[in-house]
Write a protein that holds these residues in place. Sequence first.
Motif, PDB file in Angstrom:
ATOM      1  N   ASP A  39       0.804  -1.219   0.000  1.00 57.14           N
ATOM      2  CA  ASP A  39       0.000   0.000   0.000  1.00 57.14           C
ATOM      3  C   ASP A  39       0.842   1.276   0.000  1.00 57.14           C
ATOM      4  O   ASP A  39       0.290   2.372   0.017  1.00 57.14           O
ATOM      5  CB  ASP A  39      -0.923   0.011   1.221  1.00 57.14           C
ATOM      6  CG  ASP A  39      -1.886  -1.163   1.214  1.00 57.14           C
ATOM      7  OD1 ASP A  39      -2.298  -1.579   0.113  1.00 57.14           O
ATOM      8  OD2 ASP A  39      -2.209  -1.664   2.300  1.00 57.14           O
ATOM      9  N   LEU A  40       2.149   1.162   0.011  1.00 58.41           N
ATOM     10  CA  LEU A  40       3.013   2.339   0.088  1.00 58.41           C
ATOM     11  C   LEU A  40       3.233   2.939  -1.297  1.00 58.41           C
ATOM     12  O   LEU A  40       3.469   2.223  -2.268  1.00 58.41           O
ATOM     13  CB  LEU A  40       4.362   1.969   0.709  1.00 58.41           C
ATOM     14  CG  LEU A  40       4.321   1.452   2.147  1.00 58.41           C
ATOM     15  CD1 LEU A  40       5.721   1.048   2.594  1.00 58.41           C
ATOM     16  CD2 LEU A  40       3.733   2.491   3.077  1.00 58.41           C
ATOM     17  N   ASP A  41       3.171   4.264  -1.367  1.00 62.43           N
ATOM     18  CA  ASP A  41       3.451   4.988  -2.608  1.00 62.43           C
ATOM     19  C   ASP A  41       4.957   5.214  -2.701  1.00 62.43           C
ATOM     20  O   ASP A  41       5.519   5.940  -1.882  1.00 62.43           O
ATOM     21  CB  ASP A  41       2.713   6.325  -2.598  1.00 62.43           C
ATOM     22  CG  ASP A  41       2.986   7.163  -3.831  1.00 62.43           C
ATOM     23  OD1 ASP A  41       3.721   6.705  -4.739  1.00 62.43           O
ATOM     24  OD2 ASP A  41       2.464   8.296  -3.886  1.00 62.43           O
ATOM     25  N   ASP A  43       6.769   7.072  -4.402  1.00 57.90           N
ATOM     26  CA  ASP A  43       7.175   8.472  -4.523  1.00 57.90           C
ATOM     27  C   ASP A  43       7.110   9.215  -3.195  1.00 57.90           C
ATOM     28  O   ASP A  43       7.585  10.342  -3.092  1.00 57.90           O
ATOM     29  CB  ASP A  43       6.316   9.187  -5.560  1.00 57.90           C
ATOM     30  CG  ASP A  43       6.581   8.665  -6.959  1.00 57.90           C
ATOM     31  OD1 ASP A  43       7.732   8.257  -7.239  1.00 57.90           O
ATOM     32  OD2 ASP A  43       5.633   8.653  -7.772  1.00 57.90           O
ATOM     33  N   ARG A  44       6.521   8.607  -2.174  1.00 54.39           N
ATOM     34  CA  ARG A  44       6.412   9.223  -0.861  1.00 54.39           C
ATOM     35  C   ARG A  44       7.438   8.681   0.129  1.00 54.39           C
ATOM     36  O   ARG A  44       7.569   9.192   1.229  1.00 54.39           O
ATOM     37  CB  ARG A  44       5.009   8.988  -0.278  1.00 54.39           C
ATOM     38  CG  ARG A  44       3.937   9.759  -0.983  1.00 54.39           C
ATOM     39  CD  ARG A  44       4.207  11.188  -0.763  1.00 54.39           C
ATOM     40  NE  ARG A  44       3.129  12.048  -1.194  1.00 54.39           N
ATOM     41  CZ  ARG A  44       3.217  13.346  -1.166  1.00 54.39           C
ATOM     42  NH1 ARG A  44       4.307  13.914  -0.743  1.00 54.39           N
ATOM     43  NH2 ARG A  44       2.242  14.087  -1.569  1.00 54.39           N
ATOM     44  N   ASN A  90      12.754   8.048  -4.236  1.00 51.05           N
ATOM     45  CA  ASN A  90      12.664   7.436  -5.554  1.00 51.05           C
ATOM     46  C   ASN A  90      13.393   8.298  -6.593  1.00 51.05           C
ATOM     47  O   ASN A  90      13.947   7.782  -7.560  1.00 51.05           O
ATOM     48  CB  ASN A  90      11.183   7.287  -5.928  1.00 51.05           C
ATOM     49  CG  ASN A  90      10.930   6.261  -6.986  1.00 51.05           C
ATOM     50  OD1 ASN A  90      11.791   5.465  -7.308  1.00 51.05           O
ATOM     51  ND2 ASN A  90       9.736   6.280  -7.537  1.00 51.05           N
ATOM     52  N   ASP A 124       4.710  12.285   3.246  1.00 55.10           N
ATOM     53  CA  ASP A 124       5.917  11.465   3.088  1.00 55.10           C
ATOM     54  C   ASP A 124       5.952  10.387   4.162  1.00 55.10           C
ATOM     55  O   ASP A 124       5.394  10.543   5.254  1.00 55.10           O
ATOM     56  CB  ASP A 124       7.186  12.318   3.198  1.00 55.10           C
ATOM     57  CG  ASP A 124       7.504  13.068   1.916  1.00 55.10           C
ATOM     58  OD1 ASP A 124       6.905  12.742   0.866  1.00 55.10           O
ATOM     59  OD2 ASP A 124       8.341  13.983   1.962  1.00 55.10           O
TER      60      ASP A 124
END
Length: 151
Positions: A39-41, A43-44, A90, A124
């Motif tokens: 579930d982690l983005d 880019d964050r 990233n 973030d």
Amino acid sequence: MAVLRTAPDHAEKKSAHAAEQQRPDILTRRWEWFEGQLDLDPDRLVFIDETWASTNMARTRGRAPRGERLRAAIPHGHWKTTTFVAGLRNSGMVAPMVLDGPINGLAFQAYVDEVLVPDLRPGDIVVMDNLSSHKRPGIRAAIEAAGASLL
């Protein structure tokens, strides 16, 4: 000279891991961590880590042609440690800091307050290992005050 090749079914080198990983509470937390990664983005994510170098890391032995003395100047008796800490997103490295000396709780708190937090954006996710200097209560508070979360 003949070169012997290892058999294709040879044994692999032992890979050690912390015995604590087998504890039921740790296994549960590790499983939750692995499952939660989906579930982690990316880019964050901001991964924080440090590395160091010390002047006493100079080699004390070496090689020279037979019959010749190997001479090399190395620091002696004036050991100095330099620590580098930074975040990795990233998109690349962020919030780098070089510290004259080893990292400790006070130094890491200063890094978070003065270098990392100004680089954080709301939403973030800061990820770092469980080094004792990362566990000060003010670390989480400073990161969360910037609108980020800490894993």
